[in-house]
Design an enzyme around this catalytic site. Structure first.
Site: not given
Ligand code: RB5
Length: 151
Positions: A64
Protein backbone atom coordinates in the site's frame (compact mmCIF):
# COMPACT_ATOMS: atom_id res chain seq x y z
CA UNK A 1 8.11 -23.71 -6.01
CA UNK A 2 6.41 -21.64 -3.38
CA UNK A 3 3.07 -20.03 -4.06
CA UNK A 4 3.01 -16.35 -3.22
CA UNK A 5 -0.14 -14.24 -3.11
CA UNK A 6 0.23 -10.57 -3.87
CA UNK A 7 -2.10 -7.62 -3.59
CA UNK A 8 -2.12 -3.85 -3.47
CA UNK A 9 -4.36 -0.86 -3.14
CA UNK A 10 -4.15 1.94 -5.67
CA UNK A 11 -1.20 3.55 -3.87
CA UNK A 12 0.77 0.31 -3.89
CA UNK A 13 -0.10 -0.87 -7.39
CA UNK A 14 3.02 0.30 -9.30
CA UNK A 15 5.44 -1.25 -6.81
CA UNK A 16 3.36 -4.42 -6.58
CA UNK A 17 3.49 -4.80 -10.38
CA UNK A 18 7.25 -4.49 -10.33
CA UNK A 19 7.67 -6.97 -7.47
CA UNK A 20 5.27 -9.42 -9.11
CA UNK A 21 7.42 -9.42 -12.25
CA UNK A 22 10.51 -9.84 -10.09
CA UNK A 23 9.00 -12.84 -8.32
CA UNK A 24 7.92 -14.48 -11.57
CA UNK A 25 11.39 -13.99 -13.04
CA UNK A 26 12.76 -15.86 -10.06
CA UNK A 27 10.40 -18.76 -10.67
CA UNK A 28 7.80 -18.19 -7.98
CA UNK A 29 4.19 -19.04 -8.63
CA UNK A 30 2.42 -15.71 -8.14
CA UNK A 31 -1.29 -15.27 -7.61
CA UNK A 32 -2.26 -11.66 -8.03
CA UNK A 33 -5.26 -10.48 -6.05
CA UNK A 34 -5.30 -7.17 -7.86
CA UNK A 35 -4.50 -3.55 -7.57
CA UNK A 36 -7.16 -2.18 -5.33
CA UNK A 37 -9.38 -1.45 -8.30
CA UNK A 38 -11.59 0.71 -6.13
CA UNK A 39 -10.99 -1.44 -3.08
CA UNK A 40 -9.24 -0.06 -0.03
CA UNK A 41 -6.28 -1.69 1.69
CA UNK A 42 -8.39 -3.45 4.37
CA UNK A 43 -10.43 -5.18 1.65
CA UNK A 44 -7.39 -6.43 -0.26
CA UNK A 45 -5.48 -7.41 2.88
CA UNK A 46 -8.41 -9.39 4.26
CA UNK A 47 -8.89 -11.35 1.03
CA UNK A 48 -5.21 -12.23 0.75
CA UNK A 49 -4.75 -12.96 4.46
CA UNK A 50 -7.79 -15.24 4.50
CA UNK A 51 -6.32 -17.21 1.59
CA UNK A 52 -3.03 -17.55 3.51
CA UNK A 53 -4.91 -18.66 6.63
CA UNK A 54 -6.72 -21.33 4.57
CA UNK A 55 -3.31 -22.63 3.47
CA UNK A 56 -3.75 -21.68 -0.19
CA UNK A 57 -0.43 -19.84 -0.30
CA UNK A 58 2.89 -20.27 1.46
CA UNK A 59 3.40 -16.55 1.74
CA UNK A 60 1.96 -13.22 0.67
CA UNK A 61 3.21 -9.77 -0.23
CA UNK A 62 0.94 -6.76 0.28
CA UNK A 63 1.75 -3.25 -0.88
CA UNK A 64 0.00 0.00 0.00
CA UNK A 65 1.27 3.54 0.47
CA UNK A 66 3.15 2.85 3.69
CA UNK A 67 2.73 -0.89 4.24
CA UNK A 68 1.16 -0.12 7.59
CA UNK A 69 -2.53 -0.38 6.82
CA UNK A 70 -2.01 -3.68 5.00
CA UNK A 71 -0.21 -5.14 8.03
CA UNK A 72 -2.82 -3.89 10.49
CA UNK A 73 -5.60 -5.41 8.41
CA UNK A 74 -3.86 -8.72 7.63
CA UNK A 75 -3.01 -9.25 11.31
CA UNK A 76 -6.70 -9.28 12.15
CA UNK A 77 -7.07 -12.60 10.37
CA UNK A 78 -6.60 -15.52 12.74
CA UNK A 79 -3.33 -17.36 12.18
CA UNK A 80 -1.75 -14.66 10.07
CA UNK A 81 1.49 -12.93 11.04
CA UNK A 82 2.12 -9.89 8.87
CA UNK A 83 5.17 -7.64 9.20
CA UNK A 84 6.07 -4.37 7.55
CA UNK A 85 9.73 -4.20 6.52
CA UNK A 86 11.68 -1.67 4.51
CA UNK A 87 15.17 -2.88 5.34
CA UNK A 88 16.80 -6.27 4.77
CA UNK A 89 17.51 -7.03 8.41
CA UNK A 90 13.90 -6.50 9.51
CA UNK A 91 12.67 -8.59 6.59
CA UNK A 92 15.01 -11.42 7.56
CA UNK A 93 14.01 -11.25 11.23
CA UNK A 94 10.33 -11.21 10.26
CA UNK A 95 10.90 -14.74 9.02
CA UNK A 96 13.53 -16.02 11.44
CA UNK A 97 12.03 -14.61 14.64
CA UNK A 98 8.37 -13.94 13.89
CA UNK A 99 7.60 -16.58 11.26
CA UNK A 100 5.70 -13.93 9.32
CA UNK A 101 3.93 -15.42 6.31
CA UNK A 102 2.99 -11.95 5.08
CA UNK A 103 5.36 -9.12 4.18
CA UNK A 104 3.99 -5.63 3.68
CA UNK A 105 5.74 -2.69 2.09
CA UNK A 106 4.89 0.90 1.25
CA UNK A 107 5.31 2.20 -2.27
CA UNK A 108 5.68 5.72 -0.91
CA UNK A 109 8.53 4.92 1.45
CA UNK A 110 10.93 2.64 -0.44
CA UNK A 111 12.61 2.76 -3.84
CA UNK A 112 11.79 -0.16 -6.15
CA UNK A 113 15.37 -1.48 -6.22
CA UNK A 114 15.53 -1.43 -2.43
CA UNK A 115 12.16 -3.16 -2.23
CA UNK A 116 13.50 -6.02 -4.37
CA UNK A 117 16.43 -6.43 -1.99
CA UNK A 118 14.13 -6.46 1.04
CA UNK A 119 11.93 -9.03 -0.69
CA UNK A 120 14.97 -11.22 -1.40
CA UNK A 121 15.95 -11.28 2.27
CA UNK A 122 12.42 -12.18 3.33
CA UNK A 123 12.12 -14.92 0.70
CA UNK A 124 15.40 -16.61 1.51
CA UNK A 125 15.00 -16.59 5.29
CA UNK A 126 13.11 -19.31 7.12
CA UNK A 127 11.78 -19.51 10.65
CA UNK A 128 14.45 -20.62 13.13
CA UNK A 129 12.95 -22.87 15.78
CA UNK A 130 14.54 -22.36 19.19
CA UNK A 131 14.17 -19.36 21.47
CA UNK A 132 11.68 -17.82 19.02
CA UNK A 133 9.35 -20.83 19.09
CA UNK A 134 7.62 -20.13 22.43
CA UNK A 135 7.17 -16.50 21.43
CA UNK A 136 5.43 -17.40 18.20
CA UNK A 137 3.36 -19.90 20.18
CA UNK A 138 2.31 -17.00 22.38
CA UNK A 139 1.19 -15.11 19.28
CA UNK A 140 -0.96 -18.10 18.39
CA UNK A 141 -2.33 -18.12 21.93
CA UNK A 142 -3.40 -14.52 21.44
CA UNK A 143 -5.52 -15.70 18.52
CA UNK A 144 -7.09 -18.27 20.82
CA UNK A 145 -7.77 -15.62 23.44
CA UNK A 146 -9.10 -12.83 21.23
CA UNK A 147 -10.34 -14.64 18.13
CA UNK A 148 -11.32 -18.11 19.33
CA UNK A 149 -13.78 -18.68 16.52
CA UNK A 150 -11.81 -16.92 13.81
CA UNK A 151 -14.61 -14.37 13.57
C1 RB5 B 1 -3.96 5.38 0.87
O1 RB5 B 1 -5.23 4.92 1.16
C2 RB5 B 1 -3.00 5.02 1.99
O2 RB5 B 1 -3.51 5.45 3.21
C3 RB5 B 1 -2.77 3.52 2.04
O3 RB5 B 1 -2.24 3.10 0.81
C4 RB5 B 1 -1.82 3.02 3.11
O4 RB5 B 1 -0.65 3.79 3.11
C5 RB5 B 1 -2.38 2.84 4.45
O5 RB5 B 1 -1.73 2.35 5.38
Amino acid sequence: MASIAIGADDAGAPLKERLAAYLRQRGFQVEDYGNGDGLDYPDVAAEVAEAVARGEHDRALLVCGTGLGMAIAANKVRGVRAATAHDPYSAERARKSNNAQVLTMGARVIAPEAAEKVLDHWLTAEFEPGPSSPKVAKLEALDDRYRPTGA
